[in-house]
Design an enzyme around this catalytic site. Structure first.
Site, PDB file in Angstrom:
ATOM      1  N   ASP A   4      -6.787  -3.559  -6.011  1.00 25.70           N
ATOM      2  CA  ASP A   4      -6.392  -2.285  -5.393  1.00 25.70           C
ATOM      3  C   ASP A   4      -4.939  -1.924  -5.692  1.00 25.70           C
ATOM      4  OD1 ASP A   4      -8.157  -4.063  -4.085  1.00 25.70           O
ATOM      5  OD2 ASP A   4      -8.196  -2.872  -2.261  1.00 25.70           O
ATOM      6  N   ASP A  45       0.804  -1.229   0.000  1.00 20.42           N
ATOM      7  CA  ASP A  45       0.000   0.000   0.000  1.00 20.42           C
ATOM      8  C   ASP A  45       0.835   1.276   0.000  1.00 20.42           C
ATOM      9  OD1 ASP A  45      -2.638  -1.015  -0.106  1.00 20.42           O
ATOM     10  OD2 ASP A  45      -2.447  -1.676   1.976  1.00 20.42           O
TER      11      ASP A  45
HETATM   12  N1  GLY Z   1      -7.333  -1.221  -0.300  1.00 22.06           N
HETATM   13  C1  GLY Z   1      -8.363  -1.631   0.549  1.00 22.06           C
HETATM   14  C2  GLY Z   1      -9.704  -1.074   0.266  1.00 22.06           C
HETATM   15  O1  GLY Z   1     -10.013  -0.556  -0.771  1.00 22.06           O
HETATM   16  O2  GLY Z   1     -10.511  -1.210   1.158  1.00 22.06           O
END
Ligand code: GLY
Length: 405
Positions: A184, A123
């Site tokens: 994501d 992330d």
């Molecule tokens: N990346 C996690 C979400 O979109 O909740």
């Protein structure tokens, strides 16, 4: 960062200036009343975020707020959303010139900077590029330290790339044979493109392109909706499982995931000018906009296949990020398609700006947007404000108003 340089360079260097507004094809005629509404929204948002700031412990970042109990949840810097609060503050400072917001942004960047060395998460794009990336983009003379922080972040992110799979690993798993990649992850690639531009080292660019290609091949269904999670064989890259973590079912279209894909492939086209990514973004756009379960106000249910539709909860964060992506994508397509995207976009932003979604001053714990859904299957962050809902809402309005300039 120097305040004056931030002020003067802010509008010119926000990244849409090299994307949305550089289109030679077509410039959408913005609605003057909406531009005014958004200008007022920036002022309102600045006031709201000062409430959030007052309630934030000095060592924490905001996560969410539960309107029914009046309780906050805060996070450490290693939470995937830690960059959205400083990133939103920087956008708001850019719009309002309110130095209280700027100082708070810089203070919280200080909390975040140690994450540059975090190799346990994919992330880092969200965390570091939405924060330090915004700081660099908005400053004519960025602090060298910010560049170092972003470069170390890109290195940490790249350490999770496995060439046999052709992807950056998203989540570490207890099972050593799992290699989990989520849609994501497309959002983390922008950091890698930045790193190649900053250093001339093409390895970051190559990782981003390889990850996007592998994802295009395996994450998408024939209708261009995407699975949430692909589990790869780490030794040869074959697909072991296609499943969900946050969606209603393995076969469903989790709304935020569709938004991440839309935004991610739009960025891929911006950074490479490879038409296959534009085609992919357009296909995803078509899935979203033509879906029979997309409500009239264009704010998606938390999953396009959520049980109980039309009584299922909406996920306003998905609406925010789609709204931001559609503005950029509209700059890369023909006039008719751009018109379709922008009409839908204006509907999304009007909805987000009405009383259903936009919190009144003092409500919602100081967050901006109500009715986000974080993780339905886990029953966490249900029908609450989310930092990324706020971030992409503000970004979308910044992008919209830039179209007028
Ligand atoms: N990346 C996690 C979400 O979109 O909740």
């Amino acid at each position: 960062m120097n305040l004056k340089s931030l002020f003067t360079a802010a509008v010119a260097t926000v990244f849409i200036s090299t994307s949305c507004t550089s289109s030679k094809k077509f410039r959408y005629k913005t609605d003057d009343a909406l531009v005014q509404t958004f200008n007022q929204n920036f002022v309102d948002a600045a006031a709201q975020y000062k409430i959030l700031k007052r309630n934030l412990p000095s060592d924490s970042l905001p996560k969410t707020y539960f309107p029914t109990t009046g309780k906050y949840q805060f996070s450490n810097s290693d939470w995937w959303c830690s960059g959205f609060y400083p990133g939103t503050l920087l956008y708001l400072y850019q719009q309002t010139k309110d130095t209280v917001l700027y100082k708070e942004a810089i203070r919280t960047l200080g909390l975040l900077k140690k994450e540059q060395y975090n190799k346990t998460t994919h992330d880092l794009g969200f965390m570091m590029y939405c924060s330090f990336g915004n700081a660099i983009r908005m400053d004519a003379k960025p602090k060298p330290m910010y560049k170092d922080i972003l470069l170390n972040s890109a290195k940490s992110l790249s350490s999770r790339f496995n060439p046999k799979v052709g992807c950056i690993k998203s989540w570490d798993s207890k099972n050593a044979n799992d290699y989990l990649v989520i849609i994501d992850n497309m959002m983390n690639l922008e950091l890698l493109f930045w790193a190649t531009k900053a250093t001339g080292d093409s390895s970051y660019y190559k990782i981003a392109v390889t990850h996007a290609n592998t994802t295009m091949q395996n994450h998408f269904r024939p209708d261009y909706s995407s699975y949430h999670v692909i589990n790869y064989n780490k030794d040869n890259g074959t697909v072991k499982q296609k499943k969900t973590a946050q969606g209603a079912a393995d076969s469903s279209a989790w709304a935020r995931g569709q938004g991440w894909g839309l935004y991610g492939y739009t960025v891929m086209y911006r950074e490479t000018k490879d038409k296959k990514y534009l085609d992919q973004a357009n296909h995803i756009a078509s899935f979203i906009l033509n879906h029979p379960n997309l409500p009239a106000d264009k704010i998606p249910y938390w999953d396009f296949n959520a049980p109980g539709i039309p009584n299922a909860l909406r996920d306003a964060s998905a609406g925010s990020l789609m709204a931001s992506a559609f503005i950029e994508l509209s700059a890369y397509v023909d006039k008719t398609t751009a018109g379709t995207y922008m009409v839908a976009d204006e509907a999304m932003l009007r909805s987000l700006s009405n009383d259903t979604y936009k919190a009144k001053y003092g409500a919602n714990g100081g967050f901006l947007i109500q009715h986000g859904v974080g993780h339905m299957p886990q029953k966490t962050e249900i029908d609450v404000p989310l930092t990324y809902g706020d971030y992409y809402y503000i970004e979308a309005m910044v992008r919209y108003n830039m179209l007028k300039k």
